[in-house]
Motif scaffolding. Structure first.
Motif, short mmCIF file in Angstrom:
data_model
loop_
_atom_site.label_atom_id
_atom_site.label_comp_id
_atom_site.label_asym_id
_atom_site.label_seq_id
_atom_site.Cartn_x
_atom_site.Cartn_y
_atom_site.Cartn_z
N UNK A 155 2.14 -3.60 4.72
CA UNK A 155 2.97 -4.61 4.05
C UNK A 155 3.83 -5.35 5.07
N UNK A 156 3.88 -4.82 6.30
CA UNK A 156 4.81 -5.34 7.31
C UNK A 156 4.26 -6.51 8.11
N UNK A 193 5.02 -2.35 14.48
CA UNK A 193 4.02 -1.40 14.01
C UNK A 193 4.37 0.03 14.38
N UNK A 194 5.06 0.20 15.50
CA UNK A 194 5.47 1.54 15.92
C UNK A 194 6.42 2.16 14.89
N UNK A 195 7.33 1.36 14.37
CA UNK A 195 8.23 1.85 13.32
C UNK A 195 7.43 2.24 12.09
N UNK A 208 4.04 1.81 1.49
CA UNK A 208 4.48 0.53 0.91
C UNK A 208 5.98 0.37 1.08
N UNK A 209 6.72 1.45 0.82
CA UNK A 209 8.18 1.39 0.96
C UNK A 209 8.56 1.13 2.41
N UNK A 210 7.89 1.81 3.34
CA UNK A 210 8.18 1.61 4.76
C UNK A 210 7.92 0.16 5.15
N UNK A 215 10.04 -5.10 6.85
CA UNK A 215 10.18 -6.55 6.68
C UNK A 215 11.64 -6.96 6.54
N UNK A 216 12.37 -6.24 5.71
CA UNK A 216 13.79 -6.55 5.52
C UNK A 216 14.55 -6.38 6.82
#
Length: 423
Positions: A155-156, A193-195, A208-210, A215-216
């Motif tokens: 999602x990121x 992507x590492x996060x 999905x939550x991550x 993004x936020x």
């Protein structure tokens, strides 16, 4: 009572299956009814001009079409295709893909004829601009395909594009070298992507939550830095050199196709290569076979000696690098400076392109090009001086995206293990 409830449920299921079976003809009917009035009734007596050569051509190649005649032809053709699709379904036959493509092409042709009445529509500018505007979506979609094919929901993409745009602008400005800015965009995408991978794979947090949180985080961080740092020293931190268009010898001289495909920036040429490389790598290399195995059946992949979590970790980082590279388009290929939230939600459009393209690089690229085309349509039509409603043209890309994903994509099966952590 139970028999009545069961009968209602049976009727509901039967109606649902019937609507699903006739979904495409119903969509054709709705669009044909909505457009027939504009194509066949009250059409102004005018001439539509399609300019099929580049702007700097001394003798432009102009196609002149009678607006009412060709608009009426488009309307009749849509009616014929709609009836044909409905009859094929009645006879329990499949609707061929070329019929759907033909319907979309005729609908687009009729629309272009209408909006170019007594105006010159620059076809080369429309298509070359569409390819350029599609670039970040295509890079984001390729990153999304790799990530989700290996089993991690991405999602990121929005955050990866935005981080790539930010760091590419800063590094290109400081060094005075836009190529180092591209490298910075790749690093930014990998970092985001590492996060995602640390929380989704190592700590098994809902993917999905991550992705939403990432993004936020990126939006908030880049907004803060743009306001408090870049705005105070624009010349020293946010004034990168943009890539100029490069005309490839001989290829750029091909009529119509040459100026569209082969007079682009280095980022667009990298996009051509990346689409082919990802397609070939996914389906014709050992790397792609292992990647898809991990995304479809990780337990079986583990049984034959593939390190599932390591494969996921590395490929999600690769996906971030590709998406981050696409983010550099905003600052080094288009605008020329970083602005707050300049990705404008294109990361989510890239995710829609992944679903529309059924996790296939070439199909997702086609979906991204469709969005880029409709986005550029507003700019090109505005340059012609047409009186067509600009609000509708601004809305059109998002309407097309919803229509394509919800109406045309049909049954879409994601990789079996996507979103499922493997322990």
């Amino acid at each position: 009572m139970n028999n009545t409830i069961q009968a209602k449920q049976t009727n509901t299921l039967a109606l649902g299956k019937l609507l699903k079976y006739y979904k495409l003809p119903i969509i054709f009917i709705l669009f044909t009814l909505a457009t027939s009035y504009f194509f066949m009734v009250n059409v102004a007596d005018a001439t539509s001009y399609f300019v099929l050569s580049a702007r700097n051509t001394e003798l432009p190649w102009i196609l002149e079409l009678s607006t009412p005649r060709y608009s009426f032809f488009s309307g009749i053709s849509l009616i014929v295709i709609t009836i044909s699709a409905f009859l094929l379904r009645v006879r329990k036959q499949n609707i061929p893909i070329w019929l759907t493509i033909g319907y979309c092409f005729i609908l687009l042709f009729g629309f272009l004829v209408l909006i170019s009445a007594d105006a010159r529509l620059q076809i080369v500018s429309l298509l070359s601009g569409a390819i350029a505007l599609s670039a970040p979506i295509i890079f984001g979609a390729l990153g999304g395909i790799i990530s989700e094919r290996v089993g991690v929901v991405n999602i990121a993409i929005e955050g990866q594009l935005l981080a790539g745009a930010f760091l590419s602008a800063v590094i290109a400005t400081i060094t005075g070298n836009p190529y180092l800015g591209l490298l910075g965009a790749v690093v930014a995408g990998v970092f985001v992507s590492l996060i995602l991978t640390l929380f989704a794979i190592k700590y098994i947090v809902d993917q999905v939550i991550v992705g939403v949180v990432v993004n936020v985080l990126v939006i908030g961080l880049t907004n803060f830095l743009a306001t408090s740092v870049l705005a105070r020293n624009k010349a020293g931190l946010n004034d990168p050199q943009r890539f100029e268009a490069i005309a490839i010898p001989y290829l750029s001289d091909i009529p119509l196709i040459g100026p569209i495909l082969f007079e682009q920036t280095i980022i667009i040429y990298a996009m051509y290569f990346m689409v082919i490389a990802v397609y070939y790598g996914l389906f014709y290399t050992t790397w792609g076979l292992r990647l898809r195995a991990v995304g479809e059946h990780p337990k079986a992949a583990d049984t034959v000696g593939i390190n599932v979590n390591r494969t996921r970790f590395l490929n999600v980082l690769l996906a971030g690098a590709i998406a981050g590279f696409g983010g550099a388009f905003f600052t080094l290929g288009s605008v020329g400076a970083f602005d707050r939230e300049m990705s404008q939600g294109l990361g989510f459009i890239a995710l829609a392109a992944v679903i529309f393209g059924k996790w296939h690089p070439l199909k997702a690229t086609g979906a991204a090009l469709l969005f880029g085309f409709t986005s550029n349509l507003h700019t090109v039509i505005g340059a012609t001086g047409s009186n067509f409603a600009s609000e509708f043209l601004l809305m059109l890309p998002y309407v097309i995206t919803i229509f394509a994903v919800a109406g045309l994509v049909g049954k879409s099966n994601s990789p079996a293990a996507v979103g499922k952590p493997y322990v």
